[in-house]
Design a protein around this motif. Structure first.
Motif, PDB file in Angstrom:
ATOM      1  N   ASP A 100     -33.635 -29.473 -20.439  1.00 23.57           N
ATOM      2  CA  ASP A 100     -33.944 -30.675 -19.665  1.00 23.57           C
ATOM      3  C   ASP A 100     -32.665 -31.312 -19.140  1.00 23.57           C
ATOM      4  OD1 ASP A 100     -35.225 -32.778 -18.498  1.00 23.57           O
ATOM      5  OD2 ASP A 100     -35.615 -33.866 -20.356  1.00 23.57           O
ATOM      6  N   ASN A 101     -32.000 -30.614 -18.222  1.00 26.44           N
ATOM      7  CA  ASN A 101     -30.859 -31.177 -17.503  1.00 26.44           C
ATOM      8  C   ASN A 101     -30.753 -30.462 -16.159  1.00 26.44           C
ATOM      9  OD1 ASN A 101     -28.812 -28.845 -17.720  1.00 26.44           O
ATOM     10  ND2 ASN A 101     -29.333 -29.211 -19.876  1.00 26.44           N
ATOM     11  N   GLY A 102     -30.091 -31.091 -15.214  1.00 18.84           N
ATOM     12  CA  GLY A 102     -30.057 -30.563 -13.854  1.00 18.84           C
ATOM     13  C   GLY A 102     -29.530 -29.159 -13.724  1.00 18.84           C
ATOM     14  N   PRO A 103     -28.321 -28.852 -14.232  1.00 24.80           N
ATOM     15  CA  PRO A 103     -27.786 -27.495 -14.095  1.00 24.80           C
ATOM     16  C   PRO A 103     -28.683 -26.431 -14.713  1.00 24.80           C
ATOM     17  CG  PRO A 103     -26.033 -29.023 -14.650  1.00 24.80           C
ATOM     18  CD  PRO A 103     -27.298 -29.792 -14.772  1.00 24.80           C
ATOM     19  N   SER A 104     -29.221 -26.699 -15.913  1.00 29.89           N
ATOM     20  CA  SER A 104     -30.077 -25.713 -16.560  1.00 29.89           C
ATOM     21  C   SER A 104     -31.368 -25.514 -15.771  1.00 29.89           C
ATOM     22  CB  SER A 104     -30.399 -26.144 -17.992  1.00 29.89           C
ATOM     23  OG  SER A 104     -31.205 -25.180 -18.636  1.00 29.89           O
ATOM     24  N   ALA A 105     -31.942 -26.611 -15.262  1.00 28.12           N
ATOM     25  CA  ALA A 105     -33.157 -26.499 -14.451  1.00 28.12           C
ATOM     26  C   ALA A 105     -32.892 -25.675 -13.196  1.00 28.12           C
ATOM     27  CB  ALA A 105     -33.664 -27.891 -14.081  1.00 28.12           C
ATOM     28  N   PHE A 106     -31.743 -25.930 -12.534  1.00 33.44           N
ATOM     29  CA  PHE A 106     -31.423 -25.181 -11.321  1.00 33.44           C
ATOM     30  C   PHE A 106     -31.135 -23.716 -11.656  1.00 33.44           C
ATOM     31  CE2 PHE A 106     -28.880 -23.607  -7.816  1.00 33.44           C
ATOM     32  CZ  PHE A 106     -29.550 -24.126  -6.718  1.00 33.44           C
ATOM     33  N   ALA A 123     -36.714 -18.915  -0.109  1.00 33.00           N
ATOM     34  CA  ALA A 123     -36.528 -19.522  -1.437  1.00 33.00           C
ATOM     35  C   ALA A 123     -35.126 -20.097  -1.575  1.00 33.00           C
ATOM     36  CB  ALA A 123     -36.797 -18.483  -2.525  1.00 33.00           C
ATOM     37  N   GLU A 124     -34.106 -19.358  -1.144  1.00 33.22           N
ATOM     38  CA  GLU A 124     -32.730 -19.807  -1.331  1.00 33.22           C
ATOM     39  C   GLU A 124     -32.400 -21.007  -0.451  1.00 33.22           C
ATOM     40  OE1 GLU A 124     -30.391 -16.308  -0.754  1.00 33.22           O
ATOM     41  OE2 GLU A 124     -30.847 -15.518  -2.759  1.00 33.22           O
ATOM     42  N   THR A 125     -32.947 -21.039   0.768  1.00 34.37           N
ATOM     43  CA  THR A 125     -32.736 -22.208   1.629  1.00 34.37           C
ATOM     44  C   THR A 125     -33.315 -23.462   0.976  1.00 34.37           C
ATOM     45  OG1 THR A 125     -32.763 -20.860   3.629  1.00 34.37           O
ATOM     46  CG2 THR A 125     -33.236 -23.209   3.887  1.00 34.37           C
ATOM     47  N   ALA A 126     -34.528 -23.341   0.416  1.00 36.43           N
ATOM     48  CA  ALA A 126     -35.176 -24.481  -0.234  1.00 36.43           C
ATOM     49  C   ALA A 126     -34.408 -24.916  -1.473  1.00 36.43           C
ATOM     50  CB  ALA A 126     -36.614 -24.115  -0.601  1.00 36.43           C
ATOM     51  N   MET A 127     -33.939 -23.970  -2.256  1.00 34.62           N
ATOM     52  CA  MET A 127     -33.207 -24.304  -3.479  1.00 34.62           C
ATOM     53  C   MET A 127     -31.918 -25.067  -3.170  1.00 34.62           C
ATOM     54  SD  MET A 127     -33.633 -20.658  -5.436  1.00 34.62           S
ATOM     55  CE  MET A 127     -35.245 -19.985  -5.824  1.00 34.62           C
ATOM     56  N   CYS A 128     -31.240 -24.678  -2.094  1.00 38.39           N
ATOM     57  CA  CYS A 128     -29.955 -25.306  -1.769  1.00 38.39           C
ATOM     58  C   CYS A 128     -30.111 -26.709  -1.207  1.00 38.39           C
ATOM     59  CB  CYS A 128     -29.177 -24.419  -0.800  1.00 38.39           C
ATOM     60  SG  CYS A 128     -28.508 -22.944  -1.617  1.00 38.39           S
ATOM     61  N   GLU A 129     -31.360 -27.160  -1.064  1.00 40.62           N
ATOM     62  CA  GLU A 129     -31.607 -28.549  -0.670  1.00 40.62           C
ATOM     63  C   GLU A 129     -31.713 -29.463  -1.887  1.00 40.62           C
ATOM     64  OE1 GLU A 129     -35.084 -28.466   1.743  1.00 40.62           O
ATOM     65  OE2 GLU A 129     -34.120 -27.387   3.404  1.00 40.62           O
ATOM     66  N   HIS A 130     -31.647 -28.883  -3.100  1.00 42.35           N
ATOM     67  CA  HIS A 130     -31.833 -29.663  -4.329  1.00 42.35           C
ATOM     68  C   HIS A 130     -30.861 -29.174  -5.398  1.00 42.35           C
ATOM     69  CE1 HIS A 130     -35.511 -31.394  -2.629  1.00 42.35           C
ATOM     70  NE2 HIS A 130     -35.795 -30.170  -2.221  1.00 42.35           N
ATOM     71  N   VAL A 131     -29.560 -29.222  -5.099  1.00 45.25           N
ATOM     72  CA  VAL A 131     -28.522 -28.749  -6.021  1.00 45.25           C
ATOM     73  C   VAL A 131     -28.052 -29.919  -6.886  1.00 45.25           C
ATOM     74  CG1 VAL A 131     -26.207 -27.754  -6.200  1.00 45.25           C
ATOM     75  CG2 VAL A 131     -27.789 -26.976  -4.405  1.00 45.25           C
ATOM     76  N   PRO A 132     -27.971 -29.755  -8.198  1.00 53.89           N
ATOM     77  CA  PRO A 132     -27.481 -30.832  -9.070  1.00 53.89           C
ATOM     78  C   PRO A 132     -26.078 -31.275  -8.654  1.00 53.89           C
ATOM     79  CG  PRO A 132     -28.453 -29.071 -10.365  1.00 53.89           C
ATOM     80  CD  PRO A 132     -28.370 -28.562  -8.970  1.00 53.89           C
ATOM     81  N   VAL A 133     -25.877 -32.578  -8.590  1.00 53.94           N
ATOM     82  CA  VAL A 133     -24.580 -33.118  -8.181  1.00 53.94           C
ATOM     83  C   VAL A 133     -23.480 -32.644  -9.122  1.00 53.94           C
ATOM     84  CG1 VAL A 133     -23.269 -35.242  -7.854  1.00 53.94           C
ATOM     85  CG2 VAL A 133     -25.667 -35.119  -7.114  1.00 53.94           C
ATOM     86  N   SER A 134     -23.757 -32.579 -10.399  1.00 52.18           N
ATOM     87  CA  SER A 134     -22.737 -32.234 -11.396  1.00 52.18           C
ATOM     88  C   SER A 134     -22.390 -30.752 -11.398  1.00 52.18           C
ATOM     89  CB  SER A 134     -23.227 -32.634 -12.784  1.00 52.18           C
ATOM     90  OG  SER A 134     -24.418 -31.923 -13.112  1.00 52.18           O
ATOM     91  N   MET A 135     -23.094 -29.961 -10.628  1.00 50.06           N
ATOM     92  CA  MET A 135     -22.933 -28.514 -10.716  1.00 50.06           C
ATOM     93  C   MET A 135     -22.005 -27.952  -9.647  1.00 50.06           C
ATOM     94  SD  MET A 135     -26.079 -25.784 -10.569  1.00 50.06           S
ATOM     95  CE  MET A 135     -25.845 -24.039 -10.821  1.00 50.06           C
ATOM     96  N   LEU A 136     -21.848 -28.662  -8.530  1.00 47.08           N
ATOM     97  CA  LEU A 136     -21.198 -28.084  -7.368  1.00 47.08           C
ATOM     98  C   LEU A 136     -19.747 -27.705  -7.633  1.00 47.08           C
ATOM     99  CD1 LEU A 136     -21.407 -27.198  -4.483  1.00 47.08           C
ATOM    100  CD2 LEU A 136     -20.976 -29.561  -3.749  1.00 47.08           C
ATOM    101  N   ALA A 137     -18.965 -28.587  -8.272  1.00 42.23           N
ATOM    102  CA  ALA A 137     -17.543 -28.301  -8.493  1.00 42.23           C
ATOM    103  C   ALA A 137     -17.357 -27.052  -9.355  1.00 42.23           C
ATOM    104  CB  ALA A 137     -16.859 -29.505  -9.144  1.00 42.23           C
ATOM    105  N   ARG A 138     -18.123 -26.951 -10.445  1.00 41.38           N
ATOM    106  CA  ARG A 138     -18.009 -25.774 -11.306  1.00 41.38           C
ATOM    107  C   ARG A 138     -18.451 -24.522 -10.571  1.00 41.38           C
ATOM    108  NH1 ARG A 138     -20.173 -29.450 -15.064  1.00 41.38           N
ATOM    109  NH2 ARG A 138     -22.249 -28.503 -14.905  1.00 41.38           N
ATOM    110  N   ALA A 139     -19.487 -24.652  -9.742  1.00 37.07           N
ATOM    111  CA  ALA A 139     -19.968 -23.493  -8.987  1.00 37.07           C
ATOM    112  C   ALA A 139     -18.905 -23.001  -8.012  1.00 37.07           C
ATOM    113  CB  ALA A 139     -21.251 -23.851  -8.247  1.00 37.07           C
ATOM    114  N   ARG A 140     -18.240 -23.949  -7.324  1.00 38.35           N
ATOM    115  CA  ARG A 140     -17.175 -23.548  -6.395  1.00 38.35           C
ATOM    116  C   ARG A 140     -16.046 -22.825  -7.123  1.00 38.35           C
ATOM    117  NH1 ARG A 140     -16.902 -29.345  -3.304  1.00 38.35           N
ATOM    118  NH2 ARG A 140     -18.400 -28.926  -1.622  1.00 38.35           N
ATOM    119  N   GLY A 141     -15.632 -23.374  -8.282  1.00 36.74           N
ATOM    120  CA  GLY A 141     -14.549 -22.752  -9.041  1.00 36.74           C
ATOM    121  C   GLY A 141     -14.912 -21.346  -9.478  1.00 36.74           C
TER     122      GLY A 141
END
Length: 501
Positions: A405-411, A423-441
């Motif tokens: 029950d947290n944003g990154p795990s749900a995503f 599916a991927e276009t729709a998913m990228c409209e609801h990305v957890p705010v806390s996840m983006l920096a780690r994902a980029r790295g």
């Protein structure tokens, strides 16, 4: 003799809705219920009811009950077995009726969509009651259902026996007869036994009794009141298994009741709020009246639907109607069990329920991520933020999938439910705010690793410079070390000149 009777539903005719019984005139003896008859008066209706699985025995009983109205209301789907009674071919059943080619021809026409015409062979034939031999034959399939005309027939001479078998056990045996190659304890039914005429007739009658919705469950017991003698042992085995299963269920139910009633309030409600408790009680009242006091108010059902929408959207609980509040306070809480949270149940899904279009995925992803702060990221390019978050969610860099029950795990779970562009276009409209920096790295590190691996591979495949090779004889690999050639003729012969490399 003319009598007025109540029109009652006929068993063979599995009709979409049971007609209300009304009084009608009949020319012959009306149907009389008897404990040694499979048929209950709940199963009779007007004579135009239809059923493609009607047995020949059942058709004779219908003829007996409805008189000459029987012929005028024959339908093709009724006659698959009955028409054989009038035909002459090897293996044709003996239904206690004289072979009659003219009647058989008319019935064959009805089987193919025509109707019995006034004055034709079948109309005349069925204007008379069934003969005694036909009644005897039919009684062997449906029991002693023919009033005074079957009183002289004993169950023993009909090959029948009284049984005390609940419908659950009867239906278990019927399933085995329909699939005789399935062996299961405590009874086994082989194929040849399943083909026996008396077994097939009994299965047809009982199956159609159960298929009809015109009877109350309490009356269905009569459908298994008698059975062919050859089935008695099998039904006995099924009955014992049914009783054993029922006892086990009762034991489990009692253990569950004791476990529930021995809980403390803290264990019983486990932190649930009033909305969650009320929602659980409403669902229990809708799906099972057991343990519920009073009917669920209509306003409570509407509120439960509003609650589900709010819950799935991460919104506040809607106001509770007074009628629901009053009804909730009357409910016993000793065996209360919480219903699944709507959002928790949604998170057990595997993607949109009814479609896979972009809009379907947008709706699904929006609900999935509705409880967490999200942002829309750029998509459509190989090195976009969308590519980064999808790589991160699907790779081992993020760790094992927990669907917590947290944003990154749900995503992380969401990203693995679909791999299409929609599916991927729709998913990228609801990305957890806390996840983006780690994902980029993680994505940049993976891209760097790929570049380094590519460069190393290219270096490994570089061509060798010729000047670095050892000297070799490319013209003649197998040349001898000593070679001779002709140098001219002399008086003593040819002269050769030789040299060595």
């Amino acid at each position: 003799m003319t009598r007025t009777i109540v029109v009652i539903a006929f068993l063979w005719l599995a009709i979409a809705g049971a007609a209300v019984a009304q009084a009608q005139q009949q020319d012959w003896s009306p149907f009389e219920e008897d404990p040694t008859c499979l048929v209950s008066r709940n199963y009779f209706t007007k004579p135009d009811a239809r059923n493609g699985a009607a047995s020949a025995q059942g058709m004779i009983l219908q003829w007996y009950v409805w008189g000459d109205a029987f012929a005028r209301n024959l339908h093709g789907q009724d006659l698959h077995r009955f028409v054989e009674c009038f035909q002459s071919f090897e293996g044709a059943p003996d239904c206690g009726l004289p072979r009659n080619a003219a009647v058989g021809e008319v019935l064959w026409g009805v089987l193919n969509g025509r109707e019995v015409q006034p004055g034709d062979a079948a109309d005349v034939y069925f204007s008379n009651p069934p003969p005694a031999d036909a009644i005897r034959f039919a009684a062997g399939g449906v029991g002693r259902c023919f009033g005074k005309d079957s009183q002289a027939l004993t169950l023993q001479e009909l090959g029948l026996v009284r049984v005390d078998t609940p419908m659950e056990a009867c239906m278990g045996v019927i399933k085995k007869i329909h699939a005789p190659w399935t062996n299961a304890a405590p009874y086994q039914i082989d194929r040849e036994f399943a083909k026996r005429p008396e077994v097939r007739a009994w299965v047809t009658v009982v199956s159609n009794l159960v298929a009809s919705n015109a009877t109350a469950p309490s009356r269905q017991v009569q459908a298994c009141s008698i059975a062919p003698t050859s089935l008695a042992g099998i039904l006995g085995g099924a009955l014992e298994k049914t009783r054993s299963d029922a006892a086990q269920r009762m034991s489990q139910a009692e253990a569950t009741r004791l476990r529930l009633t021995n809980r403390t309030d803290a264990e019983r409600f486990a932190g649930l709020n009033g909305c969650q408790i009320a929602y659980s009680l409403v669902l229990q009242g809708i799906n099972s009246r057991q343990g519920t006091v009073g009917k669920v108010p209509d306003t409570a059902i509407g509120w439960a639907l509003d609650y589900e929408k709010a819950n799935l959207g991460g919104k506040a609980c809607p106001p509770m109607p007074l009628a629901l509040s009053a009804w909730t306070q009357k409910q016993p809480m000793a065996t209360f069990q919480a219903s699944p949270d709507p959002y928790t149940a949604f998170r057990a899904g595997k993607g949109p329920a009814f479609g896979k279009t972009l809009e379907d995925w947008r709706s699904f992803a929006s609900t999935w991520m509705s409880r967490y702060p999200t942002q829309r990221v750029a998509s459509g390019k190989a090195h976009s933020d969308c590519a980064a978050v999808l790589y991160y969610a699907r790779s081992r860099a993020m760790g094992p999938v927990t669907n917590a029950d947290n944003g990154p795990s749900a995503f992380q779970t969401l990203a693995r439910l679909g791999y299409t562009a929609e599916a991927e276009t729709a998913m990228c409209e609801h990305v957890p705010v806390s996840m983006l920096a780690r994902a980029r790295g993680a994505y940049d590190a993976e891209e760097a690793r790929k570049r380094d691996a590519y460069a190393a591979e290219m270096r490994r495949q570089q061509p060798v410079v010729p000047s670095t090779l050892p000297r070799q004889n490319y013209l003649w690999r197998n040349a001898p070390t000593t070679r001779c050639y002709w140098a001219g003729d002399t008086k003593s012969g040819q002269r050769q000149a030789c040299f060595t490399n």
